[in-house]
Write an enzyme that holds these catalytic residues in place. Sequence first.
Site, PDB file in Angstrom:
ATOM      1  N   ASN A 147      -6.688 -98.669  90.838  1.00  0.00           N
ATOM      2  CA  ASN A 147      -5.542 -99.570  91.045  1.00  0.00           C
ATOM      3  C   ASN A 147      -4.575 -99.700  89.861  1.00  0.00           C
ATOM      4  OD1 ASN A 147      -5.772-100.897  93.777  1.00  0.00           O
ATOM      5  ND2 ASN A 147      -7.825-101.295  93.002  1.00  0.00           N
ATOM      6  N   ILE A 148      -5.076 -99.506  88.638  1.00  0.00           N
ATOM      7  CA  ILE A 148      -4.279 -99.981  87.491  1.00  0.00           C
ATOM      8  C   ILE A 148      -3.135 -99.062  87.057  1.00  0.00           C
ATOM      9  CG2 ILE A 148      -6.107-101.442  86.514  1.00  0.00           C
ATOM     10  CD1 ILE A 148      -6.301 -99.021  84.389  1.00  0.00           C
ATOM     11  N   MET A 149      -2.933 -97.936  87.763  1.00  0.00           N
ATOM     12  CA  MET A 149      -1.759 -97.121  87.440  1.00  0.00           C
ATOM     13  C   MET A 149      -0.735 -97.143  88.576  1.00  0.00           C
ATOM     14  SD  MET A 149      -3.659 -94.095  85.299  1.00  0.00           S
ATOM     15  CE  MET A 149      -2.224 -93.189  84.738  1.00  0.00           C
ATOM     16  N   LYS A 150      -0.893 -98.131  89.452  1.00  0.00           N
ATOM     17  CA  LYS A 150       0.074 -98.303  90.534  1.00  0.00           C
ATOM     18  C   LYS A 150       1.292 -99.056  90.006  1.00  0.00           C
ATOM     19  CE  LYS A 150      -3.526 -97.924  94.021  1.00  0.00           C
ATOM     20  NZ  LYS A 150      -4.455 -98.593  94.946  1.00  0.00           N
ATOM     21  N   HIS A 175      -2.746 -91.803  89.463  1.00  0.00           N
ATOM     22  CA  HIS A 175      -2.545 -92.346  90.812  1.00  0.00           C
ATOM     23  C   HIS A 175      -1.876 -93.700  90.661  1.00  0.00           C
ATOM     24  CE1 HIS A 175      -3.370 -93.208  95.055  1.00  0.00           C
ATOM     25  NE2 HIS A 175      -3.771 -94.400  94.686  1.00  0.00           N
ATOM     26  N   ASN A 201       2.946 -90.980  97.446  1.00  0.00           N
ATOM     27  CA  ASN A 201       1.803 -91.260  98.304  1.00  0.00           C
ATOM     28  C   ASN A 201       2.272 -91.785  99.662  1.00  0.00           C
ATOM     29  OD1 ASN A 201      -1.030 -91.532  98.681  1.00  0.00           O
ATOM     30  ND2 ASN A 201      -0.964 -93.711  98.156  1.00  0.00           N
ATOM     31  N   GLU A 202       1.756 -91.194 100.735  1.00  0.00           N
ATOM     32  CA  GLU A 202       1.888 -91.766 102.084  1.00  0.00           C
ATOM     33  C   GLU A 202       3.322 -91.974 102.557  1.00  0.00           C
ATOM     34  OE1 GLU A 202      -0.620 -95.259 102.034  1.00  0.00           O
ATOM     35  OE2 GLU A 202      -2.357 -94.132 101.330  1.00  0.00           O
ATOM     36  N   ASN A 248       0.426 -86.791  98.205  1.00  0.00           N
ATOM     37  CA  ASN A 248      -0.887 -87.291  98.621  1.00  0.00           C
ATOM     38  C   ASN A 248      -0.768 -88.125  99.900  1.00  0.00           C
ATOM     39  OD1 ASN A 248      -3.734 -87.697  97.859  1.00  0.00           O
ATOM     40  ND2 ASN A 248      -3.181 -89.850  97.517  1.00  0.00           N
ATOM     41  N   HIS A 269     -10.392 -90.294 103.720  1.00  0.00           N
ATOM     42  CA  HIS A 269     -11.207 -91.461 104.073  1.00  0.00           C
ATOM     43  C   HIS A 269     -11.648 -91.193 105.517  1.00  0.00           C
ATOM     44  CE1 HIS A 269      -9.960 -93.504 100.460  1.00  0.00           C
ATOM     45  NE2 HIS A 269      -8.701 -93.235 100.749  1.00  0.00           N
ATOM     46  N   GLU A 311      -9.525 -88.653  97.594  1.00  0.00           N
ATOM     47  CA  GLU A 311     -10.076 -90.011  97.766  1.00  0.00           C
ATOM     48  C   GLU A 311     -11.246 -90.014  98.751  1.00  0.00           C
ATOM     49  OE1 GLU A 311      -6.985 -92.853  98.704  1.00  0.00           O
ATOM     50  OE2 GLU A 311      -5.548 -91.923  97.338  1.00  0.00           O
ATOM     51  N   ASP A 362     -14.323 -90.541 100.945  1.00  0.00           N
ATOM     52  CA  ASP A 362     -15.452 -91.425 101.267  1.00  0.00           C
ATOM     53  C   ASP A 362     -15.772 -91.245 102.743  1.00  0.00           C
ATOM     54  OD1 ASP A 362     -13.423 -93.100 102.489  1.00  0.00           O
ATOM     55  OD2 ASP A 362     -13.296 -94.285 100.662  1.00  0.00           O
ATOM     56  N   TRP A 396     -13.889 -91.676  96.188  1.00  0.00           N
ATOM     57  CA  TRP A 396     -13.115 -92.903  95.948  1.00  0.00           C
ATOM     58  C   TRP A 396     -14.030 -94.079  95.586  1.00  0.00           C
ATOM     59  CZ3 TRP A 396      -8.497 -92.729  94.335  1.00  0.00           C
ATOM     60  CH2 TRP A 396      -7.674 -93.860  94.317  1.00  0.00           C
TER      61      TRP A 396
HETATM   62  O1  9MR Z   1      -9.213 -98.702  96.630  1.00  0.00           O
HETATM   63  C1  9MR Z   1      -8.009 -99.424  96.525  1.00  0.00           C
HETATM   64  C2  9MR Z   1      -8.257-100.897  96.768  1.00  0.00           C
HETATM   65  O2  9MR Z   1      -9.013-101.441  95.706  1.00  0.00           O
HETATM   66  C3  9MR Z   1      -6.927-101.626  96.909  1.00  0.00           C
HETATM   67  O3  9MR Z   1      -7.174-102.967  97.289  1.00  0.00           O
HETATM   68  C4  9MR Z   1      -6.077-100.933  97.940  1.00  0.00           C
HETATM   69  C5  9MR Z   1      -4.736-101.634  98.100  1.00  0.00           C
HETATM   70  O4  9MR Z   1      -3.917-100.939  98.956  1.00  0.00           O
HETATM   71  O5  9MR Z   1      -5.864 -99.597  97.569  1.00  0.00           O
HETATM   72  C6  9MR Z   1      -7.042 -98.859  97.570  1.00  0.00           C
HETATM   73  O6  9MR Z   1      -6.794 -97.510  97.294  1.00  0.00           O
HETATM   74  C7  9MR Z   1      -5.970 -96.830  98.224  1.00  0.00           C
HETATM   75  C8  9MR Z   1      -5.222 -95.759  97.465  1.00  0.00           C
HETATM   76  O7  9MR Z   1      -4.519 -96.331  96.402  1.00  0.00           O
HETATM   77  C9  9MR Z   1      -4.282 -94.978  98.360  1.00  0.00           C
HETATM   78  N1  9MR Z   1      -4.970 -94.452  99.493  1.00  0.00           N
HETATM   79  C10 9MR Z   1      -5.772 -95.386 100.248  1.00  0.00           C
HETATM   80  C11 9MR Z   1      -6.750 -96.094  99.311  1.00  0.00           C
HETATM   81  C12 9MR Z   1      -7.691 -96.994 100.096  1.00  0.00           C
HETATM   82  O8  9MR Z   1      -6.986 -98.009 100.715  1.00  0.00           O
END
Ligand code: 9MR
Length: 386
Positions: free
Chosen positions: A99-102, A135, A183-184, A230, A266, A295, A297, A343
């Site tokens: 999360n910390i590089m968003k 990320h 992303n997305e 991604n 995922h 990512e 899982d 992930w």
């Molecule tokens: O794993 C991340 C989770 O801790 C956060 O709450 C969430 C917020 O949107 O994001 C999750 O990571 C996401 C990633 O950044 C992008 N792809 C989907 C991942 C799972 O939601």
Amino acid sequence: MINLRIISLLLFTCIGLIACGSDGGHQVDKSKLPDKQEDNNQQEKLTEFTPVTVASLKEGVDFPIGVAVPAGNYGSSILLSEERQNLAIQHFNQLSAENIMKMDALHPTQDTFNFTDADNLVNFASNNGLSMHGHVLVWHSQTASWMRSFTGDKQAWIEMMENHVTTVATHFAGRLKSWDVVNEAFLDDGNYRNTGDSGSIWYQNIGAEFIERAFIAARAADPDAELYYNDYNLSSSAAKLGAVVNMVKDFQNRNIPIDGVGFQMHISGNYPGISAIKAQFQKVVDLGIKVKITELDIRMNTAENLDELTPDIAEKQKKRYYDVISAYLTTVPSAQRGGITVWGISDVDSWIIGLYDSPDWPLLFNAEFEGKPALQGVADALAEFK
Ligand code: 9MR
């Protein structure tokens, strides 16, 4: 009329054969056969988890084997957890920041960047011989609130987004192996993500052009980092991956930099099928760029409604991990392997927890930080096909 008669005759014959059971045209009396299904089930019922004997997942692997980790203020920050640190160092050679590089974490107000948490994580990685996958530079989610209330014309939005990308990528230049640049940006139907709750402020204010502008700015700021697009569901949705492939072809024709596509993956225990996953990887391999599982899982409790992970389901998960990693390694040639990232370390850290009513165990280590059969599945596939 005659045709209809022939068809119905054939149909009756087929139904008859199916009802009696058919073995190469001979009719078989099923009551005389052992109930194979039941036998199999009985044989397969495991009372214990199968052994896990993996010394190090990354051993002998010449591409990134990564894991996403919490850091900063997140409760289970790897920097405060010896168990997580030990496993990350023992088994992986790359980290992604969960999360910390968003955008919201790095750029909390328009005039402030906060790099402390991310620098601490990047330093931890490099001090322990792990590379970093960045990320993420531009995403519609986890944007800063000042970004969402930003006002200005298209040019002002472009400058605001480019300033973020340039400042962040410049700050980390030379220290990250790769970036998820965007992303997305697409929906599963292949259209650009636009309006609605999960719409994109970038698309709404800049248009599709925001994607290429982000890639150009990232390359200019950090020429050595591999740049990825991604997204999720790329291993299942032909329409979504089709849109990404078209975008990459367009970038290649116009010399817009892009080095690979990140498949988040995922996924669940039974969907998508392995042949679909391979076919989707192949489409990106054919573009001549890298394929990275970014990512991974694998949810296992989508139908069974279990309270805890049973040895049987753990075994299914082991096979599923083995199959997915094998699909990657047999489809993506060495030179195009961007690597494989899971992930999260422990099941207790997974973003899946709390998302659904039923519990789940999507990762490679259990709540006690012990390797699950799934870990063995990944290691077996790596040993066989790497
Ligand atoms: O794993 C991340 C989770 O801790 C956060 O709450 C969430 C917020 O949107 O994001 C999750 O990571 C996401 C990633 O950044 C992008 N792809 C989907 C991942 C799972 O939601």
